[in-house]
Design an enzyme around this catalytic site. Structure first.
Site, PDB file in Angstrom:
ATOM      1  N   SER A 137      -3.216   1.206  -4.822  1.00  8.13           N
ATOM      2  CA  SER A 137      -3.006   2.647  -4.973  1.00  8.13           C
ATOM      3  C   SER A 137      -4.020   3.219  -5.946  1.00  8.13           C
ATOM      4  O   SER A 137      -4.044   2.860  -7.128  1.00  8.13           O
ATOM      5  CB  SER A 137      -1.591   2.916  -5.487  1.00  8.13           C
ATOM      6  OG  SER A 137      -1.481   4.298  -5.751  1.00  8.13           O
TER       7      SER A 137
ATOM      8  N   HIS B 177      -4.660   3.172  -0.614  1.00  7.78           N
ATOM      9  CA  HIS B 177      -3.450   3.995  -0.625  1.00  7.78           C
ATOM     10  C   HIS B 177      -3.718   5.205  -1.532  1.00  7.78           C
ATOM     11  O   HIS B 177      -4.063   5.061  -2.702  1.00  7.78           O
ATOM     12  CB  HIS B 177      -2.257   3.189  -1.135  1.00  7.78           C
ATOM     13  CG  HIS B 177      -0.961   3.940  -1.071  1.00  7.78           C
ATOM     14  ND1 HIS B 177      -0.201   4.041   0.080  1.00  7.78           N
ATOM     15  CD2 HIS B 177      -0.280   4.642  -2.026  1.00  7.78           C
ATOM     16  CE1 HIS B 177       0.881   4.760  -0.166  1.00  7.78           C
ATOM     17  NE2 HIS B 177       0.860   5.149  -1.434  1.00  7.78           N
TER      18      HIS B 177
ATOM     19  N   ASP C 103      -2.251   8.741  -3.049  1.00 10.43           N
ATOM     20  CA  ASP C 103      -1.031   9.494  -3.353  1.00 10.43           C
ATOM     21  C   ASP C 103      -1.345  10.953  -3.647  1.00 10.43           C
ATOM     22  O   ASP C 103      -2.000  11.269  -4.644  1.00 10.43           O
ATOM     23  CB  ASP C 103      -0.338   8.888  -4.575  1.00 10.43           C
ATOM     24  CG  ASP C 103       0.249   7.521  -4.273  1.00 10.43           C
ATOM     25  OD1 ASP C 103       1.036   7.424  -3.313  1.00 10.43           O
ATOM     26  OD2 ASP C 103      -0.077   6.562  -4.985  1.00 10.43           O
TER      27      ASP C 103
ATOM     28  N   MET D 232       0.338  14.466  -4.625  1.00 12.20           N
ATOM     29  CA  MET D 232       1.578  15.047  -5.167  1.00 12.20           C
ATOM     30  C   MET D 232       1.366  16.515  -5.503  1.00 12.20           C
ATOM     31  O   MET D 232       0.313  16.879  -6.036  1.00 12.20           O
ATOM     32  CB  MET D 232       1.963  14.317  -6.450  1.00 12.20           C
ATOM     33  CG  MET D 232       2.071  12.813  -6.306  1.00 12.20           C
ATOM     34  SD  MET D 232       2.420  12.078  -7.909  1.00 12.20           S
ATOM     35  CE  MET D 232       2.377  10.335  -7.480  1.00 12.20           C
TER      36      MET D 232
ATOM     37  N   HIS E 106      -0.491   9.149   1.458  1.00 15.27           N
ATOM     38  CA  HIS E 106       0.947   9.331   1.227  1.00 15.27           C
ATOM     39  C   HIS E 106       1.161  10.725   0.640  1.00 15.27           C
ATOM     40  O   HIS E 106       0.852  10.967  -0.522  1.00 15.27           O
ATOM     41  CB  HIS E 106       1.409   8.229   0.257  1.00 15.27           C
ATOM     42  CG  HIS E 106       2.836   8.313  -0.161  1.00 15.27           C
ATOM     43  ND1 HIS E 106       3.339   7.586  -1.217  1.00 15.27           N
ATOM     44  CD2 HIS E 106       3.888   9.026   0.329  1.00 15.27           C
ATOM     45  CE1 HIS E 106       4.636   7.845  -1.367  1.00 15.27           C
ATOM     46  NE2 HIS E 106       4.986   8.719  -0.447  1.00 15.27           N
TER      47      HIS E 106
ATOM     48  N   MET F  48       3.265  13.460  -0.913  1.00 15.70           N
ATOM     49  CA  MET F  48       4.517  13.774  -1.603  1.00 15.70           C
ATOM     50  C   MET F  48       4.492  15.272  -1.866  1.00 15.70           C
ATOM     51  O   MET F  48       4.353  15.723  -3.012  1.00 15.70           O
ATOM     52  CB  MET F  48       4.620  12.958  -2.904  1.00 15.70           C
ATOM     53  CG  MET F  48       4.966  11.498  -2.645  1.00 15.70           C
ATOM     54  SD  MET F  48       4.515  10.431  -4.022  1.00 15.70           S
ATOM     55  CE  MET F  48       2.821  10.074  -3.546  1.00 15.70           C
TER      56      MET F  48
ATOM     57  N   MET G 287      10.118   3.616  -0.225  1.00 17.92           N
ATOM     58  CA  MET G 287       9.839   3.813  -1.656  1.00 17.92           C
ATOM     59  C   MET G 287      10.733   2.884  -2.473  1.00 17.92           C
ATOM     60  O   MET G 287      11.961   2.935  -2.372  1.00 17.92           O
ATOM     61  CB  MET G 287      10.096   5.261  -2.067  1.00 17.92           C
ATOM     62  CG  MET G 287       9.127   6.281  -1.497  1.00 17.92           C
ATOM     63  SD  MET G 287       7.380   5.921  -1.780  1.00 17.92           S
ATOM     64  CE  MET G 287       7.305   5.824  -3.570  1.00 17.92           C
TER      65      MET G 287
ATOM     66  N   GLY H 131       6.448   9.873  -7.514  1.00 15.76           N
ATOM     67  CA  GLY H 131       5.972  10.815  -8.518  1.00 15.76           C
ATOM     68  C   GLY H 131       5.102  10.173  -9.590  1.00 15.76           C
ATOM     69  O   GLY H 131       4.219  10.832 -10.132  1.00 15.76           O
ATOM     70  N   PHE H 132       5.346   8.908  -9.869  1.00 17.73           N
ATOM     71  CA  PHE H 132       4.602   8.259 -10.950  1.00 17.73           C
ATOM     72  C   PHE H 132       4.311   6.807 -10.620  1.00 17.73           C
ATOM     73  O   PHE H 132       5.136   6.138  -9.980  1.00 17.73           O
ATOM     74  CB  PHE H 132       5.415   8.305 -12.255  1.00 17.73           C
ATOM     75  CG  PHE H 132       5.760   9.708 -12.679  1.00 17.73           C
ATOM     76  CD1 PHE H 132       4.875  10.449 -13.461  1.00 17.73           C
ATOM     77  CD2 PHE H 132       6.955  10.300 -12.269  1.00 17.73           C
ATOM     78  CE1 PHE H 132       5.184  11.759 -13.839  1.00 17.73           C
ATOM     79  CE2 PHE H 132       7.265  11.606 -12.633  1.00 17.73           C
ATOM     80  CZ  PHE H 132       6.385  12.329 -13.426  1.00 17.73           C
TER      81      PHE H 132
ATOM     82  N   GLY I  30       3.545   2.901 -12.159  1.00 16.85           N
ATOM     83  CA  GLY I  30       3.989   2.127 -13.315  1.00 16.85           C
ATOM     84  C   GLY I  30       5.487   2.059 -13.542  1.00 16.85           C
ATOM     85  O   GLY I  30       5.921   1.664 -14.621  1.00 16.85           O
TER      86      GLY I  30
ATOM     87  N   ASP J 181       6.293   0.678  -1.408  1.00 18.37           N
ATOM     88  CA  ASP J 181       5.500   1.439  -2.372  1.00 18.37           C
ATOM     89  C   ASP J 181       6.255   1.631  -3.685  1.00 18.37           C
ATOM     90  O   ASP J 181       7.252   2.351  -3.737  1.00 18.37           O
ATOM     91  CB  ASP J 181       5.150   2.802  -1.739  1.00 18.37           C
ATOM     92  CG  ASP J 181       4.157   3.582  -2.579  1.00 18.37           C
ATOM     93  OD1 ASP J 181       3.628   3.029  -3.548  1.00 18.37           O
ATOM     94  OD2 ASP J 181       3.917   4.758  -2.235  1.00 18.37           O
TER      95      ASP J 181
ATOM     96  N   GLY K 153       6.140  -0.404  -7.875  1.00 18.59           N
ATOM     97  CA  GLY K 153       6.576  -1.552  -8.667  1.00 18.59           C
ATOM     98  C   GLY K 153       6.309  -2.910  -8.037  1.00 18.59           C
ATOM     99  O   GLY K 153       6.951  -3.890  -8.387  1.00 18.59           O
TER     100      GLY K 153
ATOM    101  N   GLY L   3      -0.299  -0.423  -7.399  1.00 18.99           N
ATOM    102  CA  GLY L   3      -1.118   0.425  -8.267  1.00 18.99           C
ATOM    103  C   GLY L   3      -1.363  -0.222  -9.600  1.00 18.99           C
ATOM    104  O   GLY L   3      -2.377  -0.906  -9.803  1.00 18.99           O
TER     105      GLY L   3
END
Ligand code: DX5
Ligand code: ZN
Length: 220
Positions: free
Chosen positions: A9, A34, A36, A38, A67, A69, A138, A143-144, A146, A176, A178, A198
């Site tokens: 990511s 990937h 993201d 947002m 992706h 969001m 998910m 949104g974040f 980590g 997607d 962790g 990521g």
């Protein structure tokens, strides 16, 4: 899709050294980029938008997995196609007319993906699974980067794999959030095809080596 894939990511990359990080992915064993996107409305964070994606695509040599969001993603389907996206994933929770949205993505020459928030049951896709190229499950709240992996994901992946098999669908399952070397194997065993990673990749000492390690783990 038969082989198992790793999709780093770019959200976790160093944006001041973006070309360097894109080249790192190009030269690694990673399969996809990937990306993201947002909007600060669907999720409580804003990532980056079209100009950044355009510059990533300029250098990237692998599949671009976007992706979204964002609310009302239909507004931007053509834009993301024109920017060079290969897979465009929208959120189930952001689409009132999901079937129409998926057809529009395909009509614009892309593979169509649907992402599910952690609280959304996979059974909502039963009647549309044959129209979906990729389901992004998910494993954190979007949104974040980590965040820590939600354990309930394994159960969802198994249920989703059953739905895909029962309907004789060709849909791939992407995870997607962790993802690390601790959960990668179990996710693949549960039925996942693509793992997004990521922080685990970019915060590691040697991202190229970390990607290689993940690829090794997911080889069944
Ligand atoms: C979260 C994003 C993820 C994120 C994953 O909203 O959709 O793609 O970048 O990051 P890690 O692997 O750090 O959880
Ligand atoms: Zn993502």
């Amino acid at each position: 899709m038969a082989s198992k894939r790793i999709a780093p990511s770019v959200l976790a990359a160093d944006f001041a050294n973006l070309q360097r990080d894109v080249e790192m992915i190009n030269n690694s064993e990673a399969d996809w980029f990937h990306i993201d996107i947002m909007d600060g409305v669907f999720v409580p964070n804003i990532s980056f938008g079209m100009p950044v994606l355009r510059d990533i695509v300029k250098h990237a040599t692998k599949t671009i997995d976007v992706h979204l969001m964002i609310v009302d993603p239909d507004r931007y389907i053509k834009t993301f196609a024109d920017l060079g996206s290969n897979i465009l994933t929208v959120h189930y929770e952001a689409c009132t007319h999901l079937h129409r949205t998926l057809q529009a993505i395909k009509a614009n020459g892309m593979k169509a993906g649907v992402a599910l928030n952690p609280h959304t049951n996979v059974t909502v896709l039963e009647d549309i699974i044959n129209d979906i190229d990729l389901v992004c499950v998910m494993s954190v709240n979007p949104g974040f980067g980590g965040q820590s992996f939600i354990e309930n994901t394994y159960k969802k992946v198994k249920q989703l794999r059953e739905i895909i098999t029962r309907n004789n669908a060709q849909t791939s399952i992407e995870i997607d959030g962790g993802v690390t070397n601790k959960n990668a194997k179990e996710l693949i065993e549960a039925g996942a095809d693509v793992l997004v990673a990521g922080s685990f990749v970019f915060k590691s000492e040697n991202p190229t080596q970390t990607i290689k390690e993940l690829k090794e783990i997911i080889k069944l």
